[in-house]
Design a protein around this motif. Structure first.
Motif, PDB file in Angstrom:
ATOM      1  N   VAL A  41      49.494  46.404  35.887  1.00 20.24           N
ATOM      2  CA  VAL A  41      48.196  45.720  35.017  1.00 20.24           C
ATOM      3  C   VAL A  41      47.402  44.924  36.046  1.00 20.24           C
ATOM      4  O   VAL A  41      47.874  44.048  36.625  1.00 20.24           O
ATOM      5  CB  VAL A  41      48.421  45.119  33.819  1.00 20.24           C
ATOM      6  N   GLY A  42      46.103  45.094  36.192  1.00 17.14           N
ATOM      7  CA  GLY A  42      45.286  44.355  36.894  1.00 17.14           C
ATOM      8  C   GLY A  42      44.590  43.258  36.187  1.00 17.14           C
ATOM      9  O   GLY A  42      43.910  43.815  35.235  1.00 17.14           O
ATOM     10  N   THR A  43      44.463  42.018  36.466  1.00 17.10           N
ATOM     11  CA  THR A  43      43.825  41.039  35.686  1.00 17.10           C
ATOM     12  C   THR A  43      42.528  40.773  36.460  1.00 17.10           C
ATOM     13  O   THR A  43      42.314  41.072  37.672  1.00 17.10           O
ATOM     14  CB  THR A  43      44.238  39.795  35.597  1.00 17.10           C
ATOM     15  N   ALA A  44      41.348  40.426  35.724  1.00 18.85           N
ATOM     16  CA  ALA A  44      39.907  40.197  36.241  1.00 18.85           C
ATOM     17  C   ALA A  44      39.391  39.104  35.335  1.00 18.85           C
ATOM     18  O   ALA A  44      39.623  38.788  34.282  1.00 18.85           O
ATOM     19  CB  ALA A  44      39.037  41.473  36.394  1.00 18.85           C
ATOM     20  N   GLY A  45      38.087  38.606  35.767  1.00 22.74           N
ATOM     21  CA  GLY A  45      37.547  37.801  34.912  1.00 22.74           C
ATOM     22  C   GLY A  45      37.094  36.610  35.851  1.00 22.74           C
ATOM     23  O   GLY A  45      37.492  36.287  36.913  1.00 22.74           O
ATOM     24  N   HIS A  46      36.244  35.564  35.348  1.00 20.64           N
ATOM     25  CA  HIS A  46      35.392  34.592  35.977  1.00 20.64           C
ATOM     26  C   HIS A  46      36.556  33.426  36.300  1.00 20.64           C
ATOM     27  O   HIS A  46      37.476  33.279  35.643  1.00 20.64           O
ATOM     28  CB  HIS A  46      34.218  34.054  35.163  1.00 20.64           C
ATOM     29  N   VAL A  47      36.207  32.484  37.438  1.00 19.91           N
ATOM     30  CA  VAL A  47      37.028  31.549  37.671  1.00 19.91           C
ATOM     31  C   VAL A  47      37.183  30.669  36.292  1.00 19.91           C
ATOM     32  O   VAL A  47      36.278  30.306  35.667  1.00 19.91           O
ATOM     33  CB  VAL A  47      36.304  30.751  38.969  1.00 19.91           C
ATOM     34  N   ASP A  48      38.520  30.007  36.101  1.00 24.29           N
ATOM     35  CA  ASP A  48      38.649  29.026  34.940  1.00 24.29           C
ATOM     36  C   ASP A  48      38.472  29.691  33.691  1.00 24.29           C
ATOM     37  O   ASP A  48      38.377  29.242  32.823  1.00 24.29           O
ATOM     38  CB  ASP A  48      37.613  27.977  35.254  1.00 24.29           C
ATOM     39  N   HIS A  49      38.775  31.015  33.699  1.00 25.98           N
ATOM     40  CA  HIS A  49      38.698  31.865  32.204  1.00 25.98           C
ATOM     41  C   HIS A  49      40.173  32.088  31.998  1.00 25.98           C
ATOM     42  O   HIS A  49      40.371  32.906  31.089  1.00 25.98           O
ATOM     43  CB  HIS A  49      37.827  32.934  32.398  1.00 25.98           C
ATOM     44  N   GLY A  50      41.183  31.564  32.601  1.00 19.12           N
ATOM     45  CA  GLY A  50      42.383  31.653  32.183  1.00 19.12           C
ATOM     46  C   GLY A  50      43.312  32.851  32.472  1.00 19.12           C
ATOM     47  O   GLY A  50      44.182  33.204  31.708  1.00 19.12           O
ATOM     48  N   LYS A  51      42.956  33.687  33.554  1.00 18.63           N
ATOM     49  CA  LYS A  51      43.815  34.727  34.075  1.00 18.63           C
ATOM     50  C   LYS A  51      45.260  34.375  34.333  1.00 18.63           C
ATOM     51  O   LYS A  51      46.105  35.021  33.830  1.00 18.63           O
ATOM     52  CB  LYS A  51      43.082  35.661  35.157  1.00 18.63           C
ATOM     53  N   GLY A  73      46.691  24.416  32.706  1.00 18.10           N
ATOM     54  CA  GLY A  73      46.617  25.243  33.658  1.00 18.10           C
ATOM     55  C   GLY A  73      48.255  25.476  34.079  1.00 18.10           C
ATOM     56  O   GLY A  73      48.100  26.016  35.340  1.00 18.10           O
ATOM     57  N   GLY A  74      49.290  24.807  33.606  1.00 16.61           N
ATOM     58  CA  GLY A  74      50.401  24.591  34.157  1.00 16.61           C
ATOM     59  C   GLY A  74      51.239  25.923  34.305  1.00 16.61           C
ATOM     60  O   GLY A  74      51.788  26.032  35.457  1.00 16.61           O
ATOM     61  N   THR A  75      50.966  27.066  33.529  1.00 19.61           N
ATOM     62  CA  THR A  75      51.646  28.268  33.588  1.00 19.61           C
ATOM     63  C   THR A  75      51.398  29.138  34.774  1.00 19.61           C
ATOM     64  O   THR A  75      51.818  29.935  35.542  1.00 19.61           O
ATOM     65  CB  THR A  75      51.869  28.875  32.444  1.00 19.61           C
ATOM     66  N   HIS A 104      36.963  33.441  41.587  1.00 18.48           N
ATOM     67  CA  HIS A 104      35.872  32.647  42.137  1.00 18.48           C
ATOM     68  C   HIS A 104      34.983  33.643  42.952  1.00 18.48           C
ATOM     69  O   HIS A 104      35.326  34.587  43.793  1.00 18.48           O
ATOM     70  CB  HIS A 104      36.587  31.812  43.133  1.00 18.48           C
ATOM     71  N   GLU A 105      33.550  33.460  42.833  1.00 22.01           N
ATOM     72  CA  GLU A 105      32.660  34.522  43.047  1.00 22.01           C
ATOM     73  C   GLU A 105      32.852  34.666  44.658  1.00 22.01           C
ATOM     74  O   GLU A 105      32.695  35.749  45.190  1.00 22.01           O
ATOM     75  CB  GLU A 105      31.232  33.993  43.052  1.00 22.01           C
ATOM     76  N   PRO A 106      32.928  33.875  45.575  1.00 22.33           N
ATOM     77  CA  PRO A 106      32.978  34.118  47.101  1.00 22.33           C
ATOM     78  C   PRO A 106      34.262  34.889  47.370  1.00 22.33           C
ATOM     79  O   PRO A 106      33.968  35.533  48.504  1.00 22.33           O
ATOM     80  CB  PRO A 106      33.216  32.712  47.696  1.00 22.33           C
ATOM     81  N   TRP A 107      35.081  35.374  46.562  1.00 21.00           N
ATOM     82  CA  TRP A 107      36.382  35.942  46.674  1.00 21.00           C
ATOM     83  C   TRP A 107      36.195  37.339  45.962  1.00 21.00           C
ATOM     84  O   TRP A 107      37.289  37.918  45.865  1.00 21.00           O
ATOM     85  CB  TRP A 107      37.618  35.322  46.452  1.00 21.00           C
ATOM     86  N   LEU A 108      34.948  37.831  45.828  1.00 25.30           N
ATOM     87  CA  LEU A 108      34.813  39.001  45.302  1.00 25.30           C
ATOM     88  C   LEU A 108      35.291  40.451  45.831  1.00 25.30           C
ATOM     89  O   LEU A 108      35.971  41.170  45.252  1.00 25.30           O
ATOM     90  CB  LEU A 108      33.457  39.356  45.113  1.00 25.30           C
ATOM     91  N   ARG A 109      35.415  39.940  47.171  1.00 21.44           N
ATOM     92  CA  ARG A 109      36.213  41.176  47.979  1.00 21.44           C
ATOM     93  C   ARG A 109      37.605  41.366  47.607  1.00 21.44           C
ATOM     94  O   ARG A 109      38.108  42.433  47.687  1.00 21.44           O
ATOM     95  CB  ARG A 109      35.740  40.740  49.496  1.00 21.44           C
ATOM     96  N   THR A 110      38.244  40.218  47.480  1.00 17.35           N
ATOM     97  CA  THR A 110      39.451  40.061  47.264  1.00 17.35           C
ATOM     98  C   THR A 110      39.925  40.921  45.930  1.00 17.35           C
ATOM     99  O   THR A 110      40.938  41.641  45.523  1.00 17.35           O
ATOM    100  CB  THR A 110      40.290  38.693  47.417  1.00 17.35           C
ATOM    101  N   THR A 111      38.973  40.591  44.871  1.00 18.17           N
ATOM    102  CA  THR A 111      39.055  40.765  43.528  1.00 18.17           C
ATOM    103  C   THR A 111      38.874  42.587  43.735  1.00 18.17           C
ATOM    104  O   THR A 111      39.910  43.101  43.079  1.00 18.17           O
ATOM    105  CB  THR A 111      37.980  40.436  42.778  1.00 18.17           C
TER     106      THR A 111
END
Length: 539
Positions: free
Chosen positions: A134-144, A161-163, A225-232
């Motif tokens: 399963v690949g996760t995606a979503g905006h930064v700080d949205h709890g992925k 966000g400890g876990t 985080h938007e600057p790492w769109l390439r990594t996503t």
């Protein structure tokens, strides 16, 4: 690895004291120890050790029969592990973990390797439907990462966000609270339900999950985080995913980044579900509003939302597809929705299996003491076994290197073979780690690969501030390849929303490209998708 020397000393003391489940071997080699009579005898001995240890045995390698430190060369150590793996397979067992370190030279002796291999009874995961990715995606700080952390541990988050710390792999990521690279998580299921991690930061705990589970769920956690769109994009396009999981925070609702990530998921035709996170920090009115926003977002891209709480898990499992997107409301703090996701992941069928010859695109590389170069990635098709002879490449000049599989690990659990869809690390003989690059592929030795510098494709421009003209130079993401390329659209121009054909040429080097592969291209925030239609276009 560099384990504490006390590990070895405890193994030696235990062997001298108990004997039954501990075996000392200086070295093993194929020519001497895999001949018929010798092989059967050693497999029987290994089986006896495992039974004497209530299902677990310890092999101390690189030592004399009386426990003296001898040390063997890296090549001898690698061959010893290969032979031990084959003996374990014959004895209906498998290698769980290998710890290695160098010993200081004594007199004229060269520095050698000593290791401790833990061998457990039983084989694992031999059914086609036993492992989904399963690949996760979503905006930064949205709890992925927080949501995945709660799934793999079963622990409630602390609200801070400890876990998520169980997934972030770099110290600066933990300090800043932002993921900057792909991270991975795993949990599983047996007859009694979820098999979760006690301590995800301990490699042996991840290996235990693989060993004990009848079904595995691996997560490829991407970057919000938007600057790492390439990594996503690399995480969503470059892995052999079965499903996508898009998170939307109940306080923020869908953002521009949310829509971009959804576009990438759907462009790759990946069955996707949406988790609305942080339900515990908003009012019921706000939660209902965000649920409606998510439904509108999906309908805007011609997808049908399916509220799992309203229609049930059976409907979600039956209907999830390229057009139907299940929506689950969750909270990592209260664990609301965790049971629903557990049942979905336990029952969802595997979608990404692929027959054919072995093929794996490399995503990461690293080096392990006593093992050497390791190439990590998701197996796209076929099966690989320890001892297989493969081709690695293409290199910068288009050539392929002959290599051999020393060993295979899956979530730190050593296995003798792995199938399509598995995320694995493959230790390679015949190449150094510095020579392996992301985007290269591993193939059977008998294949005849033809590296491609230029190909034709059907492309769709999702968004772009102006027109795409002849000579446009975006970055193309196909499998784990991320490379600048030059576009030559048929007709000379493509506008936002247009679908057309184009000839595409990598700027710097060739890659292994095949017809039918889907890709994403981007330049800054603009992007599009495409499908390879011809790998030998007319010039």
């Amino acid at each position: 690895m560099s384990p504490d020397r006390a590990v070895l000393e405890r193994a030696i003391e235990r062997g001298e004291r108990e004997g039954g489940s501990v075996e000392f071997k200086e070295r093993l080699n194929r020519e001497l120890h895999l001949v018929d009579g010798r092989r059967e005898s050693l497999a029987a001995q290994l089986r006896h050790r495992v039974l004497s240890g209530d299902g677990e045995a310890t092999y101390v390698v690189g030592v004399t029969d009386d426990g003296g430190l001898a040390g063997i060369s890296p090549d001898e150590f690698s061959e010893t592990m290969d032979v031990l793996s084959l003996l374990a397979e014959e004895a209906s067992a498998h290698i769980d973990e290998v710890q290695t370190w160098g010993i200081e030279p004594s007199g004229d002796a060269d520095t050698g390797l000593v290791g401790v291999a833990t061998i457990s009874e039983g084989a694992i995961l031999d059914t086609d439907d036993s492992h989904i990715v399963v690949g996760t995606a979503g905006h930064v700080d949205h709890g992925k990462s927080t949501l995945v952390g709660s799934l793999v541990t079963g622990q409630a988050d602390d609200g801070e966000g400890g876990t998520r710390s169980y997934l972030d792999v770099q110290p600066h990521e933990v300090e800043r609270g932002l993921s900057a690279d792909l991270s991975y998580g795993v949990y599983g299921f047996d007859e009694e339900g979820p098999v979760r991690m006690d301590n995800p930061n301990r490699k042996t705990d991840r290996a235990r999950i693989v060993e004990e589970s009848e079904r595995l769920v691996s997560f490829v956690d991407t970057v919000g985080h938007e600057p790492w769109l390439r990594t996503t994009i690399r995480g969503l396009v470059g892995q052999k995913l079965d499903y996508g999981l898009l998170t939307v925070a109940a306080d923020d609702g869908p953002t521009k980044t949310t829509r971009e990530h959804l576009g990438v998921l759907l462009a790759t035709e990946l069955p996707t579900m949406v988790a609305i996170t942080k339900a515990d920090i908003v009012s019921d009115e706000r939660l209902a509003e965000v649920e409606r926003e998510v439904e509108r977002m999906l309908r805007d891209v011609d997808r049908s939302p399916l509220r799992v709480e309203r229609h049930g898990i059976d409907a979600a499992i039956t209907e999830i597809s390229e057009t139907v997107v299940p929506v689950v409301t969750t909270s990592a703090v209260t664990k609301h929705g965790i049971d629903t996701l557990d049942e979905l992941f336990e029952r969802l069928p595997k979608t990404a299996g692929e027959d054919g010859d072995f093929r794996m695109y490399i995503d990461r590389t690293y080096s392990v003491t006593g093992v050497g170069a390791v190439a990590s990635g998701t197996i796209m098709s076929g099966t690989v076994e320890a001892g297989d002879e493969l081709l690695l490449g293409p290199m910068g000049d288009g050539s392929f290197r002959e290599v051999e599989v020393r060993s295979i690990e899956m979530h730190y659990h050593r296995v003798d073979e792995a199938k399509a869809g598995r995320i694995v690390g493959i230790a390679l003989k015949g190449v150094e780690e510095r020579e392996i690059e992301r985007g290269m592929a591993l193939l059977p030795r008998e294949s005849n690969p033809d590296p491609i510098r230029e190909f034709s494709a059907e492309v769709m421009v999702l968004n772009h501030p102006t027109s795409i003209d002849d000579g446009y130079e975006p970055v193309v993401h196909v499998e784990t390849i991320s490379e600048a390329a030059v576009f030559h659209p048929d007709g000379g121009t493509l506008l936002p929303g247009d679908t057309g054909t184009a000839r595409i040429r990598f700027k710097f080097r060739p890659y292994l490209i095949e017809e039918g592969q889907r890709f994403v291209f981007r330049e800054g925030r603009s992007k599009g998708v495409g499908t390879v239609t011809d790998v030998k276009p007319e010039q």
